[in-house]
Design a protein around this motif. Structure first.
Motif, PDB file in Angstrom:
ATOM      1  N   ALA A 254       0.713  -1.265  -0.130  1.00 28.86           N
ATOM      2  CA  ALA A 254      -0.016  -0.189   0.065  1.00 28.86           C
ATOM      3  C   ALA A 254       0.926   1.254  -0.064  1.00 28.86           C
ATOM      4  CB  ALA A 254      -1.094   0.069   1.116  1.00 28.86           C
ATOM      5  N   ARG A 283      -3.270   1.025  -3.888  1.00 34.71           N
ATOM      6  CA  ARG A 283      -2.976  -0.439  -3.659  1.00 34.71           C
ATOM      7  C   ARG A 283      -2.333  -0.953  -4.936  1.00 34.71           C
ATOM      8  NH1 ARG A 283      -8.087  -3.011  -0.448  1.00 34.71           N
ATOM      9  NH2 ARG A 283      -6.797  -4.873  -0.978  1.00 34.71           N
ATOM     10  N   GLU A 419      -3.032  -6.849   2.215  1.00 31.56           N
ATOM     11  CA  GLU A 419      -3.370  -5.467   1.465  1.00 31.56           C
ATOM     12  C   GLU A 419      -4.256  -4.569   2.205  1.00 31.56           C
ATOM     13  OE1 GLU A 419      -2.788  -8.313   0.192  1.00 31.56           O
ATOM     14  OE2 GLU A 419      -0.948  -8.405  -1.012  1.00 31.56           O
ATOM     15  N   ALA A 423      -3.706  -0.571   3.428  1.00 29.46           N
ATOM     16  CA  ALA A 423      -4.540   0.305   2.794  1.00 29.46           C
ATOM     17  C   ALA A 423      -4.692   1.560   3.964  1.00 29.46           C
ATOM     18  CB  ALA A 423      -5.499  -0.092   2.033  1.00 29.46           C
TER      19      ALA A 423
END
Length: 457
Positions: A254, A283, A419, A423
């Motif tokens: 990220a 991302r 992920e 973020a």
């Protein structure tokens, strides 16, 4: 690692039923002519204020089974951590039961002639709470009508009070974001490293060169110019900040990139709401970075300056539309909590304690379930908007001049992979860095936030 237990205590489905007198007195404020509000108190938490919808008694059925609204419309929310629950359990042994206290007022909320929340007290309601076991099961403490006022049965108040399990992953930066710290996942006394951060300055010339090459190669990296401003801006500005989040293998998962510089308004030394700076939260996908969200920030004027912010999701890399999930203000001196909480898309007016604490719900001024701009209605049934319900995340940051090691809470239902969590960590870093980016230009930043040529000047 397992998530941390949290409990979400929600107060909702408010309604007030007051008989209409044949000849109402002129000196009495009646709900038919002026809205009502209530103050909701839970010991140890900031007081929250909510408007109460008025329901004329003739529109309600008398069998006792009628509910003013279908579904659930939240009016106030309290977020209780494991520590909060333990403290409550310990105190209940010595001081007895815990109560949620609601004071109901007729008249408008706000300030009149310098008096805050000027209104006439109609009555009070106390709801006993037993939170034992609420970490694992939903509990409804009250759902129905209750009489309020000096004379029993004259007025009736409807409220639903419930507690739901709301487990969250908790992350903490081991240092300030501009110092490229590690990020740990926290559960109780256990700290486990999960991410590393790398703060850097993005070169404007390098970006232009990369975008030029990308357009020639057709790789689709030309989105940057759509979301930010490439032009050199004269005068005072802070630009090019970027932070990348890596997993423990070193792979980038990220990033947050400042795409619109934070520029002082003409004739001032502050970033204004009319010309905010902005970040893209990125991302990885298909061999490149893809925009996921956009954070705008500016400096609000007031008795105590605040960091104004707006965060929106970006659908399909479109610069012309966005779904606003959060819009509020943080105290720049004390810091506070950036919160995304979409509890029922209701209108909630949370009482402010001056620091933006997420112990009491702070709602966005824009609905998080509808687009802010653009011609299309993206709808609640389409990905990713249908996925964003209830509490999403919270990030606690410190104020100006203080050592800030952000703590991030993310709801389990919004994390399916590393992920996803990364973020939100990148978003938290952008919020923290925005405190510095919106600092008055008459004040110097720490050396980690200054370009080399700025240090030399």
């Amino acid at each position: 690692m397992d998530p941390c237990p949290f409990v979400r205590l929600t107060v909702g489905n408010l309604a007030l039923k007051v008989p209409v007198p044949a000849k109402p007195a002129r000196t009495v404020i009646h709900p038919t002519s002026s809205p009502c509000f209530c103050k909701i108190k839970l010991k140890g938490f900031p007081v929250q204020t909510a408007v109460i919808p008025y329901n004329p008694s003739e529109t309600l059925v008398s069998d006792g089974n009628h509910h003013p609204q279908t579904g659930f419309i939240a009016a106030a929310t309290f977020h209780l951590s494991k520590d909060d629950l333990n403290k409550i359990a310990g105190k209940s042994i010595f001081v007895g039961k815990l109560f949620l206290k609601i004071s109901i007022f007729t008249g408008r909320t706000g300030a009149t002639c310098g008096v805050k929340n000027s209104g006439r007290l109609l009555g009070k309601v106390s709801v006993p709470l037993d939170l034992k076991g609420a970490e694992s099961r939903a509990v409804v403490f009250h759902n129905g009508w209750t009489s309020v006022g000096k004379e029993s049965g004259v007025s009736q108040f409807h409220v639903n009070v419930r507690a739901d399990p709301d487990p969250r992953f908790v992350f903490q930066f081991d240092g300030e974001p501009e110092c490229s710290p590690q990020v740990f996942q926290i559960k109780g006394n256990i700290r486990q490293p999960v991410f590393t951060c790398n703060f850097s300055f993005r070169s404007t010339n390098s970006d232009r060169h990369q975008r030029s090459r990308s357009s020639e190669q057709g790789s689709g990296r030309g989105w940057l110019s759509s979301f930010g401003s490439e032009r050199e801006r004269p005068g005072k500005e802070r630009k090019g900040w970027s932070i990348t989040v890596h997993d423990l293998s070193g792979s980038p998962v990220a990033a947050a990139s400042m795409v619109t510089p934070f520029v002082a308004s003409p004739g001032s030394d502050r970033v204004s709401r009319s010309n905010p700076g902005s970040w893209l939260i990125l991302r990885p996908g298909e061999g490149t970075w893809k925009p996921w969200g956009r954070l705008e920030a500016w400096r609000e004027r007031g008795a105590h300056d605040g960091l104004g912010y707006r965060f929106e999701l970006i659908p399909d890399m479109s610069a012309n539309s966005g779904v606003v999930l959060a819009e509020s203000t943080l105290n720049t001196a004390k810091g506070g909590t950036f919160t995304i909480d979409l509890g029922g898309c209701s209108q909630v007016n949370a009482g402010s304690n001056g620091n933006g604490s997420n112990r009491g719900n702070q709602r966005s001024s824009s609905p998080g379930c509808s687009p802010r701009r653009g011609s299309g209605d993206f709808g609640m049934g389409l990905w990713p908007y249908s996925a964003y319900r209830g509490f999403v995340m919270a990030a606690r940051v410190e104020g100006e001049g203080k050592c800030s090691k952000p703590t991030v809470e993310v709801s389990v239902q919004h994390v399916t992979c590393a992920e996803d969590a990364a973020a939100y960590v990148a978003l938290a870093a952008a919020v923290d860095l925005s405190i510095d980016a919106c600092r008055l230009f008459s004040q110097k930043l720490r050396k980690e936030l200054c370009h080399t040529n700025d240090l030399g000047s």
